[in-house]
Design a protein around this motif. Sequence first.
Motif, PDB file in Angstrom:
ATOM      1  N   ARG A   5       7.639   6.338  -3.329  1.00 60.65           N
ATOM      2  CA  ARG A   5       8.157   5.490  -1.937  1.00 60.65           C
ATOM      3  C   ARG A   5       8.691   4.186  -2.438  1.00 60.65           C
ATOM      4  NH1 ARG A   5       5.949   5.960   2.858  1.00 60.65           N
ATOM      5  NH2 ARG A   5       7.764   4.459   3.073  1.00 60.65           N
ATOM      6  N   ARG A 254       7.883   9.184   5.900  1.00 60.38           N
ATOM      7  CA  ARG A 254       8.455   8.267   4.650  1.00 60.38           C
ATOM      8  C   ARG A 254      10.034   8.394   5.050  1.00 60.38           C
ATOM      9  NH1 ARG A 254       6.979  12.442   0.036  1.00 60.38           N
ATOM     10  NH2 ARG A 254       8.869  11.772  -1.099  1.00 60.38           N
ATOM     11  N   ILE A 276       4.622   0.726   3.633  1.00 61.63           N
ATOM     12  CA  ILE A 276       4.211   1.669   2.709  1.00 61.63           C
ATOM     13  C   ILE A 276       2.652   1.728   2.689  1.00 61.63           C
ATOM     14  CG2 ILE A 276       4.118   2.025   0.027  1.00 61.63           C
ATOM     15  CD1 ILE A 276       6.806   0.716   0.042  1.00 61.63           C
TER      16      ILE A 276
END
Length: 493
Positions: A5, A254, A276
């Motif tokens: 990520r 995501r 995140i």
Amino acid sequence: MIAMRLNQVQSLLHFLSLLSVLGTLTMVGAAQSGDLAITHVTIINPGLAKPQLDMTILTHGRGIAAVRRTKILKIPASARVIDGTGKFVIPGLWDMHIHFRDANRDLKMDIANGVLGIRNMGGVAEEVFPLRDAIAAGQQMGPKIVACGPIVDGPDSWSNPQFTVSVKTADEARSTVRSLKEQGADFIKVYDGLSREAYYAIADETKKLGLPFAGHLPSAISVREASNAGQRTLEHGVALAGGSTIEDEYIKRRMDQSAFQEALRSQNFSLIPAKIARDDTAMLDHFSQERADETYRLLAKNNTFITPTLVTQRALTFIDDLNKKPDPRMQYVSAEELSWWKPENGMLTKYRTPEYIVMRKREYAKMLEEVHRAQTLGVRLLAGTDITIPYTYPGFSLHDELALFVEAGLTPMQALETATTNPARLLGLSKTWGRVESGYTANFVLLNADPLADLSNSEKIDSVVVNGELLNRTRLNQLLDEAKLPAAGSSSQ
């Protein structure tokens, strides 16, 4: 999964521009061409049960002509003989995830540290491929290079535009794969932003062309989907999302780019690590060992390798601590680069939230646990450093990576496999690399102490043989001196 990520932001500063790399890497002081015999050594071939004692290695040209017990091998009168009494020999090491800061300097540091093979995971085709080919042709000294050239990503990529091709549709993805193959790519690297349509088109086209594909886990793809699609390696971490019972929900999170868009609009970049932290904390909260084990078994069955890049994960997790510690290797890093390594300056670190820092430490600890678990269940691991990340150093950091594998629970022999036999197996080089045996390339490292007793002994390098050329300690030190920068950072900050 955090590392995957984070690359959306990380890639903003992840790559430095490649400099001209075809300048000759002169090897003054290397052994003259011809037969070389190294006697009375202990050979360690990772994956074999026992070291071979009192052996002689005879090289001819760029290859190993014979490996036998010293007392029975007849050495040609023309051979140069080196007494290796008390030395330990291991195959040349591979760093399976690198990018170039300055290729000419990086390669010198690699060789001086026994890294004789590298997998370049993103670079300018017109620079990386000619360098690879020049080394392969023997026109200059250097580690063997396997390279993808440009990265393939979706639209609005965060990767460096100098070596990124953005594709939207399946047709564009297929065309890009064919183009990169024609340019000389050894494999295709996939990245975070690919759509499912484009990703599966790449998987299909590479299969048709007999070209491997590897890289990041795209945000739209699950761990098991990537493995079943034929992706050869998963980079960064140990695919923790594949063990989460909310992986489908995690994928949706995501894919939600609203926090990134708002961060760009408002210039409040702390929104990104805050998101995140929320997403990945939820993923970790729902981690199931049973599900993770099922995923690891699938990866092993499909021959999907993992490159955890632990040294990078550690650097980004504990960057505040590393920033305070003197490190003599900083003499190979420019003062300008050292400046942006500082937590308060780097794009990867200065916008961190307290929740993000806590989450990263939790994720790193879990990652170390799962590395050994995955290996135990048959997943093959690869040593890689992701050079260009703060507090990583070409060549040197490969040894840090091996040490972290041992910290995670692997034996020294298993750790060595991640940088020798496993890379050879992945790359289809098992008959020429990863062993010190007759018929293999003459690429190996002589150590002053036993790495199986203490893996840190892999750093106690006496000499290196590169394609049959012997580089002694004096020459290796010269390479390191040449790699230093006149205005490099000091060992304290």
